[in-house]
Design an enzyme around this catalytic site. Structure first.
Site, short mmCIF file in Angstrom:
data_model
loop_
_atom_site.label_atom_id
_atom_site.label_comp_id
_atom_site.label_asym_id
_atom_site.label_seq_id
_atom_site.Cartn_x
_atom_site.Cartn_y
_atom_site.Cartn_z
N LYS A 241 33.07 36.98 47.67
CA LYS A 241 33.18 35.48 47.78
C LYS A 241 31.39 35.35 47.76
O LYS A 241 30.86 35.93 48.68
CB LYS A 241 33.89 35.26 48.47
CG LYS A 241 35.08 35.28 48.80
CD LYS A 241 35.98 34.71 50.09
CE LYS A 241 37.67 34.62 50.26
NZ LYS A 241 38.45 34.04 48.92
N ARG A 315 48.33 38.22 48.07
CA ARG A 315 49.65 38.32 47.29
C ARG A 315 50.39 39.44 47.21
O ARG A 315 52.01 39.89 46.77
CB ARG A 315 49.65 37.59 45.65
CG ARG A 315 48.71 38.69 44.92
CD ARG A 315 48.27 37.48 43.17
NE ARG A 315 47.40 36.15 43.66
CZ ARG A 315 46.80 35.59 43.12
NH1 ARG A 315 47.86 35.42 41.42
NH2 ARG A 315 46.75 33.71 43.24
#
Length: 461
Positions: A241, A315
């Site tokens: 990120k 996820r």
């Protein structure tokens, strides 16, 4: 009882009169002339959030007038009274003219608005107390406010003090408090017990990944299983990120925090359910053994997963936990996670989307969210988008290359790991309040848990 509530105060509680621009003229007309002149001199106009303390003849506080939203306003925030704990001087107060149907949320807002995160810096908060409105279930408000404080505390705690081990300890303490069974699968045992995706995401961190497992309640009662994303810090992995996006990633375990808050409410209320709580707790770190783009891993369910993006790690850990939960065929399976920026782009920080193919559940949850002022918005599990998850070398890719419908494709990915549960609900929360709002201070936030608790209370109370 929550510490913000006062019982049998030694002196009469100071009345708080709620006023709108439309009612202020009539309210001010009933004030003693000096008080009316004082309000006029201060330019008080009953704007929402405006607070005026009116003195008595001897200089003490005679009453408080607080501006609330008019019923004709486009947006009427029932949590407006949550501003009061930060505005009032020390004392014991009471609501003088709150409508009976608004008293509960007003009292809850007052309790939620009294929250302060003081682990690292002493906060000198005024001793502001509220005499509970007549007819309000104080025990119920106390458990909700306590649960919200738990979620906020866990999220606000920085990652150096809230890693997978500390998150597991918080869950263990909650389990001990209510006599729940507790188990934790740690480190290499994850691979031995067939949780390969949880292990893959967390293996690069020096802090071992783990799967937290807590069960409570009568086995004969309906099975309700809660799964919470517990990524204690998310660097994005090798798909790193940017620094701005990494800044508040201590909140990436917000799903776990809210699941624990929900579990607290359920157990404290002794709802008639067989509750199970599953939290995959990991840190998505960067190291020589970090999982890589285009790596392929098996999952607990047997579905092979190609890694399209290491920053779509939430996820992955949820997939193994959902597969475990699904094996028990629960009556209701619920997962919460801070999963996609796409959900924030679509709906902003205050309105989490939820997904389910159970229309009755969706309608019931939407009603509960409105009643509890815990907003949620249904988005579709749109089958045509499922093809975007296809992989040429594995059963599924965890992150499509396109930028469209990111929250929906995440939900579709998770849906592949749920087959046997009677009903499944997925909520893509933010878990954070970017700027302070009434009853919602800036920082970690309890989202979706109150609405879901209302749903469970209505079903199993």
């Amino acid at each position: 009882m929550h510490s913000v509530f006062a019982t049998a105060p030694a002196t009469p509680a100071i009345p708080i009169t709620f006023a709108t621009k439309a009612t202020w003229e009539a309210i001010s007309a009933d004030l003693p002339a000096p008080a009316r002149q004082f309000a006029l001199a201060n330019g008080f106009q009953a704007k929402p959030g405006a607070c005026l303390t009116l003195p008595s003849a001897n200089g003490e506080i005679a009453q408080v007038v607080f501006g609330v939203d008019d019923e004709t306003s486009k947006f009427r925030d029932p949590f407006r009274p949550g501003q009061l704990p930060g505005l009032l001087p020390p004392g014991v107060y009471r609501f003088a003219n709150v409508a009976p149907h608004e008293a509960r949320l007003a009292a809850l807002a007052f309790a939620l608005g009294s929250y302060r995160f003081g682990r690292y810096r002493k906060t000198d908060t005024p001793e502001v107390r509220l005499a509970p409105p007549e007819g309000v279930d104080v025990a119920e408000i106390t458990r909700i406010a306590e649960a919200a404080a738990l979620a906020r505390d866990l999220i606000n705690t920085p990652a150096n003090d809230m890693g997978p081990e500390e998150l597991a300890l918080a869950a263990q303490q909650l389990a001990k408090r209510f006599g729940a069974d507790f188990n934790c699968v740690i480190g290499e045992d994850l691979t031995r017990q067939n949780f390969p995706l949880i292990h893959a995401v967390g293996m690069a961190s020096p802090r071992a990944p783990r799967l937290i497992d807590m069960t409570w309640g009568d086995p004969a009662h309906p099975r309700v299983t809660l799964v919470g994303k517990g990524v204690c810090f998310d660097t994005g992995g090798l798909d790193l990120k940017p620094s701005g996006s990494m800044l508040i990633m201590k909140k990436d375990m917000g799903g776990a925090a809210n699941v624990l808050a929900l579990a607290l409410m359920v157990m404290d209320a002794r709802l008639k359910v067989r509750l199970r709580v599953l939290i995959p707790a990991v840190e998505n770190a960067v190291a020589g053994n970090a999982f890589r783009p285009l790596d392929i891993f098996p999952s607990r369910k047997g579905i092979t997963v190609e890694i399209g993006n290491t920053d779509a790690e939430g996820r992955l850990v949820l997939a193994d936990a959902l597969a475990l939960a699904d094996e028990e065929k629960p009556d209701l399976l619920i997962d919460l996670g801070t999963l996609t920026g796409a959900a924030r782009v679509a709906l902003g920080p205050d309105l989490p989307p939820f997904y389910t193919d159970d229309d009755a559940l969706a309608q019931e949850l939407a009603m509960c969210a409105k009643q509890e002022n815990d907003p949620l918005w249904r988005l579709p599990l749109w089958p045509p988008y499922d093809i975007w998850l296809d992989s040429k070398v594995a059963n599924v890719n965890n992150a499509p290359s396109g930028s469209f419908a990111g929250s929906i494709t995440c939900a579709l990915f998770l849906q592949r790991f749920v087959e046997a549960a009677r009903s499944w609900l997925h909520v893509d929360i933010y878990g954070w309040t970017p700027s302070a709002k009434p009853a919602r201070p800036e920082g970690g936030e309890c989202q979706a848990a109150r609405a879901i608790y209302k749903l469970l209370s209505d079903r199993y109370g």
